[in-house]
Design a protein around this motif. Structure first.
Motif, PDB file in Angstrom:
ATOM      1  N   ALA A  85       0.837  -1.237   0.135  1.00 57.70           N
ATOM      2  CA  ALA A  85      -0.096   0.008   0.123  1.00 57.70           C
ATOM      3  C   ALA A  85       1.108   1.437  -0.088  1.00 57.70           C
ATOM      4  CB  ALA A  85      -1.070   0.047   1.262  1.00 57.70           C
ATOM      5  N   GLU A  87       4.013   1.557  -1.300  1.00 56.45           N
ATOM      6  CA  GLU A  87       4.493   1.583  -2.566  1.00 56.45           C
ATOM      7  C   GLU A  87       3.382   2.243  -3.500  1.00 56.45           C
ATOM      8  OE1 GLU A  87       6.310  -1.941  -3.891  1.00 56.45           O
ATOM      9  OE2 GLU A  87       7.382  -2.359  -2.137  1.00 56.45           O
ATOM     10  N   ARG A  88       2.249   1.712  -3.479  1.00 55.83           N
ATOM     11  CA  ARG A  88       1.119   2.369  -4.515  1.00 55.83           C
ATOM     12  C   ARG A  88       1.019   3.626  -4.125  1.00 55.83           C
ATOM     13  NH1 ARG A  88      -3.518  -2.065  -3.911  1.00 55.83           N
ATOM     14  NH2 ARG A  88      -4.655  -0.273  -5.180  1.00 55.83           N
ATOM     15  N   ALA A  89       0.905   3.916  -3.044  1.00 57.52           N
ATOM     16  CA  ALA A  89       0.680   5.584  -2.660  1.00 57.52           C
ATOM     17  C   ALA A  89       1.901   6.442  -3.139  1.00 57.52           C
ATOM     18  CB  ALA A  89       0.446   5.659  -0.794  1.00 57.52           C
ATOM     19  N   ARG A  91       3.592   5.841  -5.700  1.00 59.73           N
ATOM     20  CA  ARG A  91       3.116   6.051  -6.929  1.00 59.73           C
ATOM     21  C   ARG A  91       2.105   7.138  -7.438  1.00 59.73           C
ATOM     22  NH1 ARG A  91       4.390  -0.014  -7.588  1.00 59.73           N
ATOM     23  NH2 ARG A  91       2.027  -0.050  -7.365  1.00 59.73           N
ATOM     24  N   GLY A  92       1.305   7.367  -6.473  1.00 59.91           N
ATOM     25  CA  GLY A  92       0.372   8.174  -6.576  1.00 59.91           C
ATOM     26  C   GLY A  92      -1.222   7.793  -6.520  1.00 59.91           C
ATOM     27  N   GLU A  93      -1.260   6.562  -6.066  1.00 61.21           N
ATOM     28  CA  GLU A  93      -2.446   6.104  -6.010  1.00 61.21           C
ATOM     29  C   GLU A  93      -3.187   6.583  -4.666  1.00 61.21           C
ATOM     30  OE1 GLU A  93      -3.215   1.965  -6.726  1.00 61.21           O
ATOM     31  OE2 GLU A  93      -1.473   1.901  -7.750  1.00 61.21           O
ATOM     32  N   GLU A  94      -4.516   6.689  -4.742  1.00 63.79           N
ATOM     33  CA  GLU A  94      -5.213   7.256  -3.558  1.00 63.79           C
ATOM     34  C   GLU A  94      -5.822   5.901  -2.634  1.00 63.79           C
ATOM     35  OE1 GLU A  94      -8.132  10.505  -3.828  1.00 63.79           O
ATOM     36  OE2 GLU A  94      -6.867  11.435  -5.328  1.00 63.79           O
ATOM     37  N   LEU A  95      -5.250   5.843  -1.545  1.00 61.57           N
ATOM     38  CA  LEU A  95      -5.585   4.670  -0.788  1.00 61.57           C
ATOM     39  C   LEU A  95      -5.947   5.167   0.596  1.00 61.57           C
ATOM     40  CD1 LEU A  95      -2.576   2.403  -1.818  1.00 61.57           C
ATOM     41  CD2 LEU A  95      -5.002   2.193  -2.696  1.00 61.57           C
TER      42      LEU A  95
END
Length: 135
Positions: A85, A87-89, A91-95
């Protein structure tokens, strides 16, 4: 010979009170229920899934826990950081992240920013040194 009938608890009885969106298996039950045809929205326990979908989700969860020798009730670790989570954040993902995960994202982004600016600061300092010696 006496016969005993076992009936499931309707959604308004306490037995089904924990079958809500707060249940970690709610998304799984909803996916199982997506393929079923329902004529009455009241058939959905907790407004999420039908009884058979909940039963499948709960049974599958129990079988995996037994097969892998996992505890049936897991206490959440407040210091746990979900690396994927984070790493994804980054990269710019909204979590939805915990406070610790948000702090880790900020730390990693600051590290990236500092790493990118390091070469620029070096170039600037070399150029400033040349200007000082040229005077």
């Amino acid at each position: 010979m006496p016969v005993q009938a076992i009936a499931s608890a309707p959604a308004d009885e306490p037995g089904a009170a924990w079958l809500t969106y707060a249940n970690p298996l709610a998304p799984v039950a909803a996916r199982h229920c997506a393929g079923h045809v329902h004529h009455d929205p009241a058939d959905l326990l907790g407004g999420i899934a039908c009884e058979s979908a909940w039963a499948k989700a709960l049974t599958d969860d129990l079988l995996i826990a037994l097969e892998c020798d996992l505890p049936l009730i897991v206490e959440a670790d407040p210091t746990y950081i979900d690396e994927i989570a984070v790493e994804r954040a980054v990269r710019g993902e909204e979590l939805e992240l915990t406070e610790l995960e948000r702090a880790e994202v900020k730390r990693r982004l600051a590290e990236v920013r500092d790493r990118r600016n390091r070469g620029y600061r070096f170039v600037c300092s070399r150029a400033a040194a040349r200007r000082r010696t040229a005077r």
